[in-house]
Structures are given as structure tokens and as C-alpha cells.
Design a protein around this motif. Structure first.
Motif, short mmCIF file in Angstrom:
data_model
loop_
_atom_site.label_atom_id
_atom_site.label_comp_id
_atom_site.label_asym_id
_atom_site.label_seq_id
_atom_site.Cartn_x
_atom_site.Cartn_y
_atom_site.Cartn_z
N THR A 157 -25.44 -37.97 -39.49
CA THR A 157 -25.76 -36.56 -39.68
C THR A 157 -26.44 -36.10 -38.38
OG1 THR A 157 -27.01 -34.98 -41.05
CG2 THR A 157 -27.96 -37.17 -40.82
N GLU A 187 -29.23 -33.52 -37.85
CA GLU A 187 -30.43 -32.67 -37.83
C GLU A 187 -31.24 -32.86 -36.55
OE1 GLU A 187 -29.45 -34.18 -40.60
OE2 GLU A 187 -29.33 -32.60 -42.12
N ARG A 227 -21.38 -43.82 -42.08
CA ARG A 227 -22.45 -44.34 -42.93
C ARG A 227 -21.95 -45.66 -43.49
NH1 ARG A 227 -24.39 -38.71 -46.04
NH2 ARG A 227 -24.79 -37.64 -44.07
N GLU A 284 -21.82 -47.46 -45.95
CA GLU A 284 -21.99 -47.45 -47.41
C GLU A 284 -21.90 -48.88 -47.93
OE1 GLU A 284 -22.27 -44.76 -49.49
OE2 GLU A 284 -21.92 -43.10 -48.10
N MET A 306 -12.77 -40.75 -50.47
CA MET A 306 -13.84 -40.07 -51.21
C MET A 306 -15.20 -40.66 -50.89
SD MET A 306 -12.75 -37.96 -53.96
CE MET A 306 -12.21 -38.54 -55.49
N GLY A 354 -15.94 -42.97 -48.04
CA GLY A 354 -15.56 -43.77 -46.88
C GLY A 354 -16.81 -44.21 -46.14
N TYR A 371 -26.41 -25.89 -39.35
CA TYR A 371 -27.86 -25.98 -39.25
C TYR A 371 -28.41 -24.59 -38.97
CZ TYR A 371 -26.46 -30.83 -38.85
OH TYR A 371 -25.89 -32.05 -39.10
N GLU A 399 -18.92 -34.54 -55.71
CA GLU A 399 -19.74 -33.72 -54.81
C GLU A 399 -18.97 -33.49 -53.51
OE1 GLU A 399 -23.59 -35.45 -53.50
OE2 GLU A 399 -23.07 -34.43 -51.63
N VAL A 400 -18.60 -32.24 -53.26
CA VAL A 400 -17.85 -31.93 -52.04
C VAL A 400 -18.71 -31.19 -51.01
CG1 VAL A 400 -15.55 -32.01 -53.07
CG2 VAL A 400 -16.87 -29.87 -53.16
N GLY A 401 -19.88 -30.72 -51.43
CA GLY A 401 -20.76 -30.04 -50.48
C GLY A 401 -22.20 -30.22 -50.90
N HIS A 402 -23.11 -30.10 -49.91
CA HIS A 402 -24.53 -30.28 -50.22
C HIS A 402 -25.33 -29.46 -49.21
CE1 HIS A 402 -27.61 -33.46 -51.82
NE2 HIS A 402 -28.07 -32.24 -51.86
N PHE A 421 -29.26 -27.89 -47.96
CA PHE A 421 -30.68 -28.22 -48.00
C PHE A 421 -31.50 -27.16 -47.28
CE2 PHE A 421 -28.17 -32.05 -47.71
CZ PHE A 421 -28.75 -32.96 -48.58
N GLY A 472 -23.76 -29.22 -45.58
CA GLY A 472 -22.64 -30.12 -45.34
C GLY A 472 -21.47 -29.89 -46.28
N GLY A 502 -17.92 -32.18 -47.19
CA GLY A 502 -17.14 -33.39 -46.93
C GLY A 502 -15.66 -33.04 -46.82
C1 P5A Z 1 -26.09 -31.61 -44.75
C2 P5A Z 1 -25.32 -31.43 -43.48
C3 P5A Z 1 -26.00 -34.09 -45.21
O1 P5A Z 1 -25.67 -35.04 -44.52
N1 P5A Z 1 -26.92 -33.11 -43.18
C4 P5A Z 1 -25.97 -32.31 -42.47
C5 P5A Z 1 -26.80 -32.93 -44.61
N2 P5A Z 1 -25.73 -34.00 -46.52
S1 P5A Z 1 -24.93 -35.10 -47.37
O2 P5A Z 1 -24.99 -34.68 -48.74
O3 P5A Z 1 -25.44 -36.40 -47.13
O4 P5A Z 1 -23.43 -35.07 -46.90
C6 P5A Z 1 -22.70 -33.85 -46.94
C7 P5A Z 1 -21.36 -34.04 -47.60
O5 P5A Z 1 -20.61 -35.04 -46.92
C8 P5A Z 1 -19.77 -35.72 -47.84
N3 P5A Z 1 -20.04 -37.18 -47.77
C9 P5A Z 1 -19.07 -38.11 -47.73
N4 P5A Z 1 -17.73 -38.01 -47.72
C10 P5A Z 1 -16.99 -39.14 -47.67
N5 P5A Z 1 -17.55 -40.38 -47.64
C11 P5A Z 1 -18.90 -40.53 -47.64
N6 P5A Z 1 -19.44 -41.75 -47.58
C12 P5A Z 1 -19.72 -39.36 -47.69
N7 P5A Z 1 -21.06 -39.13 -47.70
C13 P5A Z 1 -21.22 -37.80 -47.76
C14 P5A Z 1 -20.08 -35.19 -49.22
O6 P5A Z 1 -19.12 -34.22 -49.58
C15 P5A Z 1 -21.45 -34.54 -49.04
O7 P5A Z 1 -21.64 -33.45 -49.93
#
Ligand code: P5A
Length: 429
Positions: free
Chosen positions: A109, A111, A140, A142, A150, A152, A161, A272-275, A277, A307, A309
């Protein structure tokens, strides 16, 4: 585009490694190939979908006033030491060392980086408010990458930002992104649910996740069924949605009292497709982003991050839109508008007509994937159903004699015999 000149490696069998339908279909329809655990190559057809999704996101970000830039995937560890997240992030962060022994990381990310860039690039409070975004690959590590793209390890994100001078401004920036998200998902043909969320490692006090409802979703949601009734085209939709209750099951269990009457409480799974903050001065204070204000006093800007995804969305859309024969792409994100099937590539009359249909549809603004391969009709139809283009046009010997082609709508199975003129009138863009 001629299929004989394209690269579309389809699979007949469902790969045993793929647990959920979107992952199975993405492999079978030749959209992606796994290169390592949680790391995928995007094949030509998959890349087109990813690009169309990105285009919609970019358009709505710009419409909301955000400005595009591009930050690198590799970041110096130093930046993350300044915020204190270098150690806190733990084993999910992929850490690297260059030949000079400098510590680097593949960004999960941005920030820290964007805050440092704004810190070094802004002199006056007059230059704020500002929202910057980019579209960039993240990594990441994971612990359990699964469900294909979905979850990855390498994935594509749009991250924005915002930088504001005061609380009211910061909340307006958050609101602008909230609205942009609803528009973005609606433009893709998706109903996304805004869910009040805990902020986790990004930190902060206010946060929403956006979920697409699907039985294979990783999150269990409780929400006010009135949400299903909100018209997303209504300009007041964001306000109405903000007022309605939606929560992850864990949060719901912690809530002392549920405000939704039992008969209106819906329970479904979501992806979860977006987040988004709002975290105030968390990173601006840590990285020393400060400006002299109008009265000479120092202002530490208030910030948020947002964010989406992008690569995850490809899988999520398939989860929400498929049938037993394959993918059913919503028009707005389909890799091609039309699949054109020539049943007799060995027949000069059929081939001349198929070529003419391709040429005229293309001139009318439609993208066409033309199956000119010498294969059985059944196999060609099954391939078209699998890859899920919104329209299929079939040119065959019977139709040619009668001066007609067949048009099929993938989503409904509806078929019509039409002259080429009527076809163009019907589906020319
Ligand atoms: C928001 C933008 C952030 O990273 N920092 C910058 C904040 N948020 S989050 O929720 O951690 O990630 C944002 C979106 O990224 C997608 N996502 C992923 N997609 C595929 N594989 C992953 N491992 C993964 N991790 C996060 C999600 O859609 C998430 O909402």
C-alpha cells in the motif's frame, strides 16, 4: 480480432485446484494462468477485462476530482520506519535487499510514500485540498492465497489518498470517494453494499468496505434489507445507503443492540471489492507533513485512503454473473462486445459475409472476436458461451442463402435472425 491469430487457451476440464466457480471459469476461459502461489499472468482476454474495469474506475476517480499519478512498486524500508509500520506490518510484507545492502520492500500500500511526496511538493495551504490516485500492483504475502485472483499475493489496486486542511474538508473528500465508489460499481453493473468496517492495519477512525453479494464471499454480512431496494441511479443513493445498517457478522455480534427489526434483517455473504479509510493525521504527523496556515499557525493535513481491488473485481464479477455454460459479462466490462462465429470457414460465401460483418460492426464502434477456426459448430458455440461475450452473431450456409445472420444475447439466450442492416441497427454502438 481473428481467433485464429489470438491467444485464447481454453480448458475443457475444470481444474481440480480451483475451489470456486470464478477461479474455475477464469482458468477455463483463458483469462489467467497461475505462475506461482497467488501470482498470476493475465492472458489477452483477461487483460482486456482488467483494462475495462480500470478505465471505469479511472473515469469515476477523475470525475470525483482525484488526480492520477504513478508510484513505483518497490519502496525503501526507511519510509516505513518513519511511520512505524516497517516492523508492525510483519510477515505479510515482502522484504528485499539490493546489491548495496539497502533494505527495500514490494509495496503492499502507499500511504507513507504519497505522504512523503506531498510533504516535499507542497509549500502552501492554498494547494490543498488534494486527492491523488494511482493504479499499481501490490504485493502482500498472504498466509493463504486462494480463490485465484480474489485473494492473490500480487494484485492490482486503485489507491487514492486525500489531503485536507480541516475536518469538514476531510469528511467531504471521504464523501466524494464514497459517492465515486457507488457510481463505479453501478457502472460495472454491480450492486455494492457499503459496510461500516473496523480499520485494521491501515488505522483510523472511520472506514467503509464495499461488498458484492455472492454466496462464495469470504465475509458474512448482516444488513437492512431496505438496502436491496435503494435505486443506485438515484442521486440521493449515497445518503440513503449511509443511513442504512450493514455490518460484518463479527461486528454485528459485538454490537450491543441491532437497530434493524428482525424481519428486515438480511444475512448474506459478500466479497470485499473496495475499502475506504479516514485516519486524520496518522501518517501526515509521522512523516512531518505540515504547512503554515492562513493565520501563520501550523496545519497538519487530515488524510484518508481509498482502495479498490481491480484484479479481485474480475473474479467478483464472475461470481455475481455466470451460469452453467460459463461467464456472462456485464456489457460495461466485457472483453469484446460481440463473438462472431463463422460456421463454414472453408466456404468462400460464408467467409465473405463473416468478414463483412466483422468490418461493419468494428466500423460501428463494436469490438468483435471473430471465430474463424476450422472446428465443429458445437465446440465453437460452447467456447463462446464459456467466454461470455454479451452478443454472439452466427454466420452459416443456411442464413447466407436467405441473407440473414443469427444474433444471440448471452445473458438471456434470446435469438433473432436478422439481415446485416438490421444487425447493425440493433447492436452498432
Ligand atoms: C486503501 C487504499 C488499503 O490498502 N490503502 C490504500 C488502503 N486497503 S485494503 O482494504 O487493504 O485493500 C484495498 C482493496 O484491495 C483489495 N485487496 C486484494 N485483492 C486481491 N488480493 C488480495 N490479497 C487483496 N488484498 C486487498 C480488496 O478489494 C480491498 O478492498
Amino acid at each position: 480480432m481473428r481467433l485464429s491469430r489470438y491467444f485464447l487457451p481454453l480448458l475443457k476440464e475444470t481444474p481440480a485446484t480451483a475451489e470456486i466457480v470464478s477461479h474455475q471459469l477464469m482458468l477455463r476461459a483463458g483469462l489467467v494462468r497461475q505462475v506461482a502461489a497467488g501470482i498470476y499472468a493475465w492472458l489477452p482476454l483477461g487483460l482486456k477485462v482488467l483494462q475495462r474495469i480500470t478505465d471505469i474506475v479511472r473515469r469515476e476517480q477523475e470525475r470525483a476530482g482525484a488526480v492520477e499519478m504513478l508510484m513505483p512498486t518497490i519502496q525503501p524500508a526507511e519510509l516505513w520506519r518513519e511511520s512505524g509500520r516497517y516492523d508492525a506490518y510483519g510477515p505479510e510484507m515482502l522484504r528485499l535487499t539490493d546489491r548495496r545492502g539497502r533494505e527495500l520492500l514490494y509495496g503492499p500500500t502507499n500511504e507513507e510514500m504519497v505522504t512523503a511526496i506531498v510533504r516535499d511538493g507542497i509549500r502552501s495551504y492554498r494547494e490543498l485540498p488534494l486527492t491523488l490516485f494511482h493504479v499499481q500492483w501490490k504485493f502482500r504475502d498472504e498466509i493463504r492465497p486462494r480463490f485465484g485472483v480474489m485473494r492473490g499475493r500480487e494484485f492490482l489496486m486503485k489507491d487514492a489518498y486525500s489531503f485536507d486542511l480541516d475536518e469538514a474538508g476531510a469528511r467531504a473528500s471521504y464523501e466524494a470517494q464514497f459517492l465515486a465508489y457507488l457510481r463505479t460499481f453501478a457502472a460495472m453493473g454491480l450492486r455494492a453494499l457499503p459496510v461500516r468496517a473496523p480499520t485494521g492495519p491501515i488505522g483510523g477512525e472511520l472506514s467503509h468496505e464495499f461488498h458484492i453479494l455472492a454466496d462464495t464471499g469470504e465475509s458474512e454480512l448482516f444488513y437492512d434489507a431496505a438496502i436491496d431496494e435503494v435505486d443506485l441511479a438515484d442521486p440521493d443513493a449515497p445518503q440513503r445507503l449511509r443511513g442504512l445498517y450493514a455490518m460484518e457478522a463479527e461486528e454485528h455480534a459485538r454490537a450491543a443492540r441491532c437497530p434493524v427489526p428482525a424481519e428486515r434483517l438480511a444475512r448474506r455473504r459478500g466479497i470485499e471489492v473496495g475499502h475506504i479509510f479516514f485516519f486524520g493525521t496518522k501518517y501526515s504527523a509521522a512523516l512531518g507533513l505540515a504547512l503554515p496556515g492562513p493565520d501563520g499557525r501550523t496545519i497538519t493535513p487530515l488524510c484518508g485512503s481509498y482502495g479498490i481491488g481491480l484484479s479481485r473485481l474480475v473474479g467478483a464479477i464472475i461470481e455475481a454473473s455466470h451460469d452453467s455454460a460459463g461467464i456472462v459479462w456485464p456489457d460495461a466490462v466485457a472483453p469484446f462486445d460481440v463473438g462472431l462465429v463463422n460456421l463454414r470457414p472453408d466456404d468462400p460465401v460464408c467467409t465473405a459475409l463473416a468478414d463483412e460483418v466483422e468490418r461493419r460492426l468494428t466500423a460501428a464502434g463494436r469490438s468483435v472476436l471473430h471465430d474463424d477456426r476450422d472446428l465443429r459448430a458445437g465446440e465453437k458455440f460452447a467456447s463462446m458461451d464459456l467466454i461470455g461475450l454479451p452478443w454472439m452473431v452466427t454466420v452459416g450456409p443456411k442464413g447466407v442463402a436467405a441473407g440473414v445472420v443469427e444474433l444471440k444475447r448471452r445473458a438471456t439466450g434470446e435469438r433473432h435472425e436478422l439481415s446485416v442492416e438490421s444487425l447493425l441497427a440493433r447492436i452498432g454502438a
